[in-house]
Design a protein around this motif. Structure first.
Motif, PDB file in Angstrom:
ATOM      1  N   THR A   2       0.824  -1.208   0.000  1.00 21.19           N
ATOM      2  CA  THR A   2       0.000   0.000   0.000  1.00 21.19           C
ATOM      3  C   THR A   2       0.857   1.257   0.000  1.00 21.19           C
ATOM      4  OG1 THR A   2      -0.095  -0.062   2.420  1.00 21.19           O
ATOM      5  CG2 THR A   2      -1.869  -1.155   1.224  1.00 21.19           C
ATOM      6  N   GLU A   3       0.345   2.304  -0.645  1.00 21.00           N
ATOM      7  CA  GLU A   3       0.998   3.609  -0.628  1.00 21.00           C
ATOM      8  C   GLU A   3       0.301   4.500   0.387  1.00 21.00           C
ATOM      9  OE1 GLU A   3       1.299   5.302  -4.520  1.00 21.00           O
ATOM     10  OE2 GLU A   3       2.721   3.789  -5.218  1.00 21.00           O
ATOM     11  N   ILE A   4       1.078   5.281   1.118  1.00 24.10           N
ATOM     12  CA  ILE A   4       0.561   6.097   2.217  1.00 24.10           C
ATOM     13  C   ILE A   4       1.123   7.505   2.097  1.00 24.10           C
ATOM     14  CG2 ILE A   4       0.462   6.369   4.734  1.00 24.10           C
ATOM     15  CD1 ILE A   4       1.219   3.304   4.853  1.00 24.10           C
ATOM     16  N   ARG A   5       0.271   8.504   2.217  1.00 21.75           N
ATOM     17  CA  ARG A   5       0.736   9.886   2.327  1.00 21.75           C
ATOM     18  C   ARG A   5      -0.048  10.549   3.442  1.00 21.75           C
ATOM     19  NH1 ARG A   5       3.688  13.022  -1.239  1.00 21.75           N
ATOM     20  NH2 ARG A   5       3.077  11.865  -3.092  1.00 21.75           N
ATOM     21  N   ASP A   6       0.650  10.997   4.475  1.00 18.13           N
ATOM     22  CA  ASP A   6      -0.012  11.506   5.665  1.00 18.13           C
ATOM     23  C   ASP A   6      -0.340  12.987   5.608  1.00 18.13           C
ATOM     24  OD1 ASP A   6      -0.090   9.053   7.115  1.00 18.13           O
ATOM     25  OD2 ASP A   6       2.043   9.252   7.546  1.00 18.13           O
ATOM     26  N   CYS A   7       0.250  13.714   4.680  1.00 11.28           N
ATOM     27  CA  CYS A   7      -0.065  15.133   4.532  1.00 11.28           C
ATOM     28  C   CYS A   7       0.405  15.593   3.152  1.00 11.28           C
ATOM     29  CB  CYS A   7       0.600  15.966   5.636  1.00 11.28           C
ATOM     30  SG  CYS A   7       2.407  16.061   5.539  1.00 11.28           S
ATOM     31  N   LYS A   8      -0.005  16.775   2.752  1.00 16.66           N
ATOM     32  CA  LYS A   8       0.325  17.292   1.427  1.00 16.66           C
ATOM     33  C   LYS A   8       1.832  17.346   1.195  1.00 16.66           C
ATOM     34  CE  LYS A   8      -0.091  21.554  -1.331  1.00 16.66           C
ATOM     35  NZ  LYS A   8       1.335  21.927  -1.221  1.00 16.66           N
ATOM     36  N   ASP A   9       2.572  17.785   2.188  1.00 13.73           N
ATOM     37  CA  ASP A   9       4.021  17.935   2.025  1.00 13.73           C
ATOM     38  C   ASP A   9       4.805  16.724   2.493  1.00 13.73           C
ATOM     39  OD1 ASP A   9       3.858  20.572   0.982  1.00 13.73           O
ATOM     40  OD2 ASP A   9       3.588  21.365   3.008  1.00 13.73           O
ATOM     41  N   CYS A  10       4.119  15.664   2.908  1.00 13.46           N
ATOM     42  CA  CYS A  10       4.801  14.477   3.417  1.00 13.46           C
ATOM     43  C   CYS A  10       5.329  13.610   2.284  1.00 13.46           C
ATOM     44  CB  CYS A  10       3.846  13.639   4.255  1.00 13.46           C
ATOM     45  SG  CYS A  10       3.336  14.384   5.814  1.00 13.46           S
ATOM     46  N   PRO A  11       6.421  12.927   2.507  1.00  9.36           N
ATOM     47  CA  PRO A  11       6.894  11.956   1.524  1.00  9.36           C
ATOM     48  C   PRO A  11       5.884  10.824   1.349  1.00  9.36           C
ATOM     49  CG  PRO A  11       8.628  12.487   3.105  1.00  9.36           C
ATOM     50  CD  PRO A  11       7.362  13.064   3.639  1.00  9.36           C
ATOM     51  N   LEU A  12       5.780  10.301   0.139  1.00  9.00           N
ATOM     52  CA  LEU A  12       4.946   9.133  -0.125  1.00  9.00           C
ATOM     53  C   LEU A  12       5.641   7.904   0.446  1.00  9.00           C
ATOM     54  CD1 LEU A  12       2.409   8.021  -1.592  1.00  9.00           C
ATOM     55  CD2 LEU A  12       3.860   7.714  -3.609  1.00  9.00           C
TER      56      LEU A  12
END
Length: 389
Positions: A153-163
């Motif tokens: 799974t791909e995860i991004r916790d915020c707009k500026d966060c690394p994928l």
């Protein structure tokens, strides 16, 4: 034999070649046309003189003043100190606006900063043509099947966060039983809990978001670096500031990956020297012997090369990556459960993966080196990790 003795004399700085100092005489093809791989391991691995020589060799053609500043921080009275200061002055005179000043952390008061890592070519001698082939890498245990990329799974916790890529629990053989003592012994590590790790190295754009938030320093030339390039010229201490900022901004426990997690991720379920096989293959990593795209002055944009089986890019080459662990000279006594191998007071940390300036021998999944935690060097960056909870 005479040639080898001459090479030893040059490396020791007691002889000169063609009227130049030993350090200035060396080229990417070795001293006096002798390939670098033939020179490997001539001086003791932990020789202070070898550390300084090899550090200088890695930067002596640089056009980045921060490289020479890093050398002076580690060797303020080194044999190349005067030359380093002269080059800084020259670079700043030519490009006064392109080199922002850098406030480097002061060295620890109780002890001098340890020397930077010894480049791979000086550690790992290539076997002669007549030498027997290296032993085959250990295979996965029976029933041990790496996850498919489709299941990750791909995860991004915020707009500026690394994928991030979420990786499942598993076990693997870490290290190798080859000629590099720091990678011995090969040993099984079990990762009991899944974790997430950056799909790419942290980019200049992501770093600058932390700078704009007032939580990170603007280091080196990253303010002028293309936003999709990996951030570099960051110390281990700098990387800690970034993950603390991400943790506060997201409420997630961001951190650097442990060394075991990093190698587990870099291997991508494989047990070969490189994730793509036993031999170097052009176009698979960002290094000076690895094919295009390659530029001598800077790494390629993040993600320019194919991902490994775990959908992770640039684990080999691009920039060296800081991990959480304290440096140990071998894996003797290393934890078997993938937690960070730390010490109460530790200023020498592990970096992994090689950089775009290094040759193919640095690209192996087992490659590991050390650096002082406060030193900013042009080839050093990082990627982030966090637990899956």
């Amino acid at each position: 034999m005479l040639q080898k003795l001459w090479v030893v004399c040059i490396l020791a700085g007691l002889c000169i070649e063609g009227g130049a100092t030993a350090a200035e005489a060396r080229t990417g093809h070795g001293y006096g046309g002798v390939p670098d791989t033939q020179l490997a391991g001539v001086l003791p691995k932990d020789s202070a003189e070898q550390y300084e020589l090899t550090f200088w060799e890695s930067i002596k053609d640089s056009n980045d003043a921060s490289d020479y500043e890093a050398y002076l921080q580690a060797y303020p009275k080194g044999r190349f100190a005067a030359l380093a200061r002269a080059r800084i002055a020259r670079l700043r005179a030519v490009k006064p606006k392109a080199e922002p000043s850098i406030q480097k952390p002061a060295p620890a008061a109780k002890s001098p900063a340890p020397p930077p890592a010894l480049p791979k070519a000086a550690e790992r001698p290539a076997p002669p043509a007549s030498a027997p082939a290296a032993p085959a890498p250990p295979k996965l245990a029976a029933g041990e099947v790496p996850p498919s990329a489709a299941s990750l799974t791909e995860i991004r916790d915020c707009k500026d966060c690394p994928l991030l890529i979420g990786l499942p629990p598993g076990s693997f053989i870490m290290g190798s039983n080859t000629d590099d003592l720091s990678e011995r012994p090969a040993h099984r590590v079990t990762i009991a809990n899944g974790f997430a790790i950056g799909k790419l190295e942290v980019t200049a754009e992501q770093w600058n978001a932390c700078v704009d938030a007032g939580a990170c320093a603007r280091v080196g030339a990253n303010g002028a670096t293309p936003k999709d390039s990996p951030v570099r010229d960051v110390s281990w201490d700098d990387a800690q500031q970034y993950v603390k900022w991400l943790a506060k901004a997201t409420g997630k426990a961001y951190r650097l990956p442990t060394e075991a997690e990093w190698e587990y991720a870099a291997r991508g379920g494989t047990a070969t020297r490189y994730w793509w096989g036993q031999a170097m293959r052009a176009g698979t990593a960002n290094c000076k012997e690895c094919g295009d795209p390659w530029n001598a002055t800077a790494p390629a944009p993040a993600g320019s090369f194919s991902a490994n089986p775990y959908k992770l890019h640039d684990m080999n080459g691009s920039v060296w990556e800081w991990v959480a662990d304290c440096w140990h000279n071998s894996y003797k006594g290393a934890p078997a459960d993938a937690h960070a191998w730390d010490e109460p007071i530790c200023r020498v940390r592990v970096i992994r993966g090689g950089s775009w300036r290094d040759g193919a021998s640095y690209m192996m999944s087992t490659t590991r080196f050390k650096y002082d935690a406060s030193v900013r060097q042009n080839q050093n960056g990082f990627r982030v990790a966090r637990d899956l909870k």
